[in-house]
Design an enzyme around this catalytic site. Structure first.
Site, PDB file in Angstrom:
ATOM      1  N   ASP A  72       0.839  -1.206   0.000  1.00 44.58           N
ATOM      2  CA  ASP A  72       0.000   0.000   0.000  1.00 44.58           C
ATOM      3  C   ASP A  72       0.871   1.252   0.000  1.00 44.58           C
ATOM      4  O   ASP A  72       2.079   1.190   0.270  1.00 44.58           O
ATOM      5  CB  ASP A  72      -0.955   0.022   1.203  1.00 44.58           C
ATOM      6  N   ASP A 100       8.350   4.497  -1.231  1.00 39.72           N
ATOM      7  CA  ASP A 100       7.735   3.836  -0.075  1.00 39.72           C
ATOM      8  C   ASP A 100       6.526   3.040  -0.543  1.00 39.72           C
ATOM      9  O   ASP A 100       5.421   3.539  -0.552  1.00 39.72           O
ATOM     10  CB  ASP A 100       7.363   4.897   0.960  1.00 39.72           C
ATOM     11  N   GLU A 130      -0.093  -0.954   5.616  1.00 41.73           N
ATOM     12  CA  GLU A 130       1.018  -0.588   6.502  1.00 41.73           C
ATOM     13  C   GLU A 130       0.970   0.884   6.873  1.00 41.73           C
ATOM     14  O   GLU A 130       1.438   1.275   7.936  1.00 41.73           O
ATOM     15  CB  GLU A 130       2.363  -0.913   5.824  1.00 41.73           C
ATOM     16  N   GLU A 131       0.392   1.701   5.976  1.00 42.33           N
ATOM     17  CA  GLU A 131       0.456   3.159   6.156  1.00 42.33           C
ATOM     18  C   GLU A 131      -0.649   3.710   7.047  1.00 42.33           C
ATOM     19  O   GLU A 131      -0.835   4.923   7.125  1.00 42.33           O
ATOM     20  CB  GLU A 131       0.404   3.863   4.784  1.00 42.33           C
ATOM     21  N   GLU A 159      11.916  -1.599   3.346  1.00 39.87           N
ATOM     22  CA  GLU A 159      11.635  -0.159   3.508  1.00 39.87           C
ATOM     23  C   GLU A 159      12.799   0.653   2.956  1.00 39.87           C
ATOM     24  O   GLU A 159      13.955   0.233   3.047  1.00 39.87           O
ATOM     25  CB  GLU A 159      11.456   0.175   4.994  1.00 39.87           C
TER      26      GLU A 159
END
Lengths: 358, 358
Positions: A72, A100, A130-131, A159
Site C-alpha cells: 500500500d 515507499d 502498513e500506512e 523499507e
C-alpha cells in the site's frame, strides 16, 4: 487488467506496480496481480489472507529468512502515473510509491520468481495496510492467524534505506501533556487561571531538552522529544481553561516501554501526562552470523534506522530484522517521491548475491 | 403577537422582552414591539433605522443625556423562556438576556414612557447587533447616517454593572504572535526546526507579566495581557513549522492605540506580532458637573468598567459616557444568567430620581 511480467527488469516492474494505485484499503487489484504472477511458480508455496500474500520455498535449508514489503501507499497527490525524470544527469522514476515502497517490492517479486534454488529458505511476504493504523496492518492479522509463517532466523524489510542496511528502529511514543485553568472573561482575567500560560514550563523543557545518542549493539540511535501539536483556547475574550501539548518521543531500541514512559514523566514532572500510544523499537538485529554475512554480501556499513518500521514486529517475535531497500527515506510520503534507477539495481544485486547458491 | 405594556413594572417588562428571543440578527420582532409601544407617546420624537429605534424629548432643556441599550442577546442555550428562581431567599429572574441587557432596556422603556417632563432632554436609543462584529452594530450604522442623534452632554449605557456607576472602559486589542520553523519527519527531528518549541519564551513572558493598575481621572483601571488561543502542529509524526498565539490586551483608557501597540510589541520583542483588531477605551466620563450630579443622585461610588462597551463610541464622539444597569456583569453570556429583582428596582429608582423635575 494489466499483467505482471516478472521477467521484466526490477525498474519496469516498479513502474508497472506504481501505476496501479494501491492506497491503503484499496490494495486488491495489485494483490490479485501479484497473486496471479506468483501462484504458478512451482518452487513457491502460497498462502493468501485478504490482500496479504505469503510465498515460501521449502528446500529444507538449515536457515530461513523472511523478506517482506508492504504494497500500500499513502494517498496519491497528482503523482500517479509515474514518469521518468533526470536530476544532475541521474535517472529517477518519479511518483507515489516509488520510494515507499514499491521499488523494494518489485525487487522482491523479481527475485522470488528467479531464485528457485536459494542457499537459504525464503519466506516472502507482501502485505496491505502498513500506512494506516497498526490494527489494520496485514502483518497484524497474519500474526494472529498464522504466527508460524513468521518463523525465521533473520528478517529483511524492504523499507527505503538508500540501499544501505539500516538496523532495527527507534521506539515511538505519543503523550498528551495537559494544563488546566479556570475560565473567565478576559476583561477580568484575574478571576480565572490561564491554562495556556501554565504550559510555558512544558515548552521551556522541550526547547532545552537535549536528545540522547544511545549506542545499541554497535549502532548509535539518536533520540528525539518534540511537541507535534498544541491547542488551547475558547474564544477571543475568554481566559482558556485547558491547553494540551501532544509530544512525540522517539527512543532508542534498548529502552523498554516502561523506561520510555518513566523518562517522559520525569521530563514533565509536575504536569498531567497521558500516554496515547507506544511502540517499542527493535535492536539492530546484526549480532548473528547470518546478519553479518548479509551485511558483508550487500556491501557498505550498517546504520541505525530512526523511524519506526515493521522490523519491530519481527524483533518482538524473536526474529532479528533490518531494513534494506531502494529509495531515500526523506522522500517517503513526499509529493516529489522518486527513486534512483541505480539504487533499484543495487538492492537487487545485493539480495541476489547473498541469497544465491555460492 | 404579544403587546408591550409599559405601565407594567420594570420586572414584568423584563420578563416579557426576555421571552421574545432576539439573538443578534433576529431582533425585528422585539424592535417592532418596542416601536408599537413607544411611537404613540406624544412627548417623544421617533426615528427608526432597521431594528434600531431612537426616541427623544424636545423640551428645549439646556442639557441632553443619551441613554442607550442593545436589544440583542448572545445565542440561547436552553435558557428561554425565563423563570423565577430564589438564591439565598433573594428573588431573581433567570434566563438569556436578563443580565445582558434586557433588564436595563426594560427600565429605560418604562422611564421613556413615564418621564414626560424630565429636567434634562433625553435621547433614548435601543439598538441591534451589539453582540457581534462592530460593523453590524446598530450604533455604527446610525453614527454613519445620523451622527446628529448622538449629540448630548452625557451618555449612559445600560450595560450590567450591578446597579453601580461604572465609568468608561478599558481598551481591547488582539494580536497574533507567530513563530516559524521547518517541517520534518519527527523520527529525524534534527533536520527540522520546531515552531512550537520556539514559542516557549512567548508563554514565559505572558506567565511572568504583571498587569498594571492605571489611575485615570480618579478611577483605577486594571489591565490584562492574556493568551486566549494557541495552535500549532501538522500531524503526530511531523515537526511543526508554525505556531500561533492569540493574545488579548486590555488596556487603560488613558492609552492611545499607538501606546497599546507599542507596549505589546515591546513585551514580545524579537517575535512576529500582527495586530488583529484594536478598540481604544473610554475615560471615566465623570469629570463634568452633569456626571457628578448623576453619580450623587443614583448613590454609591463610581468604579472603573473593565470590559469594552459602547461607552467608548460615545467617548470617541466627545460625549462622556458611563455604564449603569442592573445585573452582575460576571453572569453576562453565562448559561445561568439571572438578574436580581432588587437591582432592577434600584436602577429604575436611580435614573428616575436623577431625571425627574426636582
Amino acid at each position: 487488467m494489466p499483467q505482471l511480467d516478472l521477467t521484466a527488469t526490477s525498474l519496469e516492474i516498479t513502474r508497472t506496480i506504481c501505476d496501479i494505485p494501491s492506497v491503503s484499503g484499496d490494495e486488491t487489484v495489485l494483490a490479485d496481480l501479484i497473486d496471479a504472477a506468483i501462484r504458478p511458480l512451482p518452487h513457491l508455496e502460497i498462502f493468501r489472507d485478504g490482500d496479504t500474500i505469503v510465498a515460501r520455498t521449502q528446500l529444507g535449508r538449515p536457515q530461513r529468512v523472511v523478506i517482506a514489503g508492504h504494497i500500500d501507499t499513502v494517498p496519491i497527490n497528482g503523482n500517479v502515473p509515474t514518469r521518468e525524470i533526470t536530476i544532475d544527469e541521474e535517472p529517477f522514476l518519479w511518483g507515489r510509491g516509488t520510494v515507499d515502497m514499491k521499488a523494494g517490492v518489485a525487487v522482491q517479486l523479481k527475485l522470488a520468481a528467479e531464485l528457485t534454488d536459494p542457499r537459504i529458505d525464503i519466506t516472502w511476504m507482501w502485505y496491505d495496510h502498513e500506512e494506516v493504523d497498526a490494527d489494520l496492518n496485514g502483518l497484524t492479522r497474519l500474526a494472529r492467524t498464522r504466527p508460524d509463517l513468521f518463523a525465521g532466523d533473520f528478517a529483511i524489510l524492504g523499507e527505503p534505506s538508500n540501499g544501505q542496511v539500516e538496523g532495527g528502529c527507534n521506539g515511538n511514543m505519543r503523550v498528551i501533556v495537559r494544563t488546566d485553568g479556570v475560565r473567565a472573561h478576559s476583561a477580568r482575567a484575574w478571576i480565572g487561571e490561564n491554562a495556556i500560560h501554565k504550559v510555558a514550563p512544558v515548552l521551556v523543557r522541550l526547547a532545552e531538552y537535549r536528545a540522547r545518542d544511545v549506542p545499541v549493539d554497535g549502532l548509535v540511535y539518536r533520540e528525539g522529544l518534540n511537541a507535534v501539536r498544541i491547542g488551547g483556547g475558547v474564544a477571543g475574550n475568554v481566559i482558556p481553561d485547558l491547553c494540551e501539548v501532544e509530544v512525540n518521543y522517539r527512543f532508542a531500541p534498548s529502552r523498554t516501554a516502561e523506561d520510555a514512559e518513566r523518562h517522559v514523566r520525569d521530563v514533565f514532572a509536575g504536569f498531567d501526562v497521558d500516554v496515547v500510544d507506544i511502540a517499542v523499537g527493535a535492536r539492530p538485529g546484526l549480532d548473528g552470523l547470518i546478519a553479518q554475512e548479509f551485511v558483508s554480501a550487500v556491501g557498505g556499513e550498517a546504520r541505525p534506522k530512526y523511524g519506526w518500521t515493521d522490523v519491530a514486529r519481527f524483533s518482538a517475535m524473536g526474529v532479528p530484522a533490518v531494513n534494506y531497500g531502494p529509495g531515500d527515506p526523506h522522500l517517503a510520503h513526499h509529493d516529489r517521491e522518486r527513486v534512483s534507477h541505480a539504487q533499484i539495481d543495487d538492492v537487487e544485486r545485493g539480495l541476489r548475491a547473498w541469497l544465491s547458491t555460492p
